[in-house]
Scaffold this motif. Sequence first.
Motif, short mmCIF file in Angstrom:
data_model
loop_
_atom_site.label_atom_id
_atom_site.label_comp_id
_atom_site.label_asym_id
_atom_site.label_seq_id
_atom_site.Cartn_x
_atom_site.Cartn_y
_atom_site.Cartn_z
N THR A 1 -5.76 5.42 -3.61
CA THR A 1 -4.86 4.27 -3.64
C THR A 1 -4.78 3.62 -2.27
N SER A 2 -4.68 4.44 -1.23
CA SER A 2 -4.64 3.92 0.13
C SER A 2 -5.92 3.14 0.45
N ALA B 1 -3.53 9.61 -4.21
CA ALA B 1 -2.86 8.85 -3.15
C ALA B 1 -3.87 8.34 -2.13
N ALA B 2 -4.87 9.16 -1.81
CA ALA B 2 -5.89 8.76 -0.82
C ALA B 2 -6.71 7.58 -1.34
N GLU C 1 -3.05 14.38 -4.18
CA GLU C 1 -3.53 14.02 -2.85
C GLU C 1 -4.71 13.05 -2.94
N HIS D 1 -2.73 -0.88 -12.03
CA HIS D 1 -1.81 -0.31 -11.04
C HIS D 1 -0.37 -0.26 -11.54
N LEU E 1 -9.74 6.67 -8.71
CA LEU E 1 -8.30 6.86 -8.86
C LEU E 1 -7.97 7.46 -10.22
N ARG F 1 2.05 9.23 -6.38
CA ARG F 1 2.50 10.62 -6.17
C ARG F 1 3.64 10.98 -7.12
N ARG G 1 0.83 -1.21 0.00
CA ARG G 1 0.00 0.00 0.00
C ARG G 1 0.87 1.26 0.00
N ALA G 2 1.87 1.30 0.87
CA ALA G 2 2.74 2.47 0.96
C ALA G 2 3.50 2.70 -0.35
N HIS H 1 2.59 1.75 -3.42
CA HIS H 1 1.69 2.20 -4.49
C HIS H 1 1.30 3.67 -4.28
N GLU H 2 1.12 4.09 -3.03
CA GLU H 2 0.85 5.51 -2.78
C GLU H 2 2.03 6.35 -3.25
#
Length: 224
Positions: free
Chosen positions: A201-202, A198-199, A195, A139, A185, A98, A90-91, A93-94
């Motif tokens: 994606t999270s 990324a949100a 922003e 993704h 997304l 970005r 997850r981190a 991909h965020e």
Amino acid sequence: MSPLPKITRPLLRDEAYDRIRQAIIDGTLAPGTPLRDADLAEELGLSRAPVRQALLRLTGDGLVESKPQSYTRVAAIASDEVRDAVQLVRALHEFAVRQALPRLGTEQVAAMRAANERFAAAVGSGAVAAAIAADDELHDVPVRACGNHAVAATLDRYTPVLRRLEYARFSSLPAHRSVKRHTELIDAVEAGDAESAAAVTSKIWSDLEATLDTLATADTLETP
């Protein structure tokens, strides 16, 4: 015409690894299934040596668990190792979204929308393997665009650990929610809103972690 090259032992090991890993991922070999190298070797038409090597590699991947002189078996889906992998993926991909956003143009957005259309069709028809392939394609666009080879390599290392979890999610009704998340997304990417991208994606990967929580709860309830 030159003769075909002989299949070497490393290739046999890799073939055994690929076959056993896929059987674990798609549920043919369910969690807890004992893995005996002699039985697997006979089933695959191989000697025991490449099968043993494959099982060692799968243990390192977190798909097989082993205790010397006791057991070798398919690992549980809901484990600490899988949760760690979800959180790391997850981190990453965020981060990728970005970093990639300034490089994502009309062509990349179109590729993501096309992948989401394939994903929606696969989910609707219950074609889980096709849904996972389309999800990967979607993704992978920002991952490739971000240009960070360490991110791509780490995702290649840990994504297979999550495959069984994805099979569980995309086989269920909540999978349809992923189509909406993907659309959100892509819309954020098209708007250049880092922003929001990324949100979302999270949220996508948090939904996968929620599937892990559901499976862990079910395992607890089934345990006598």
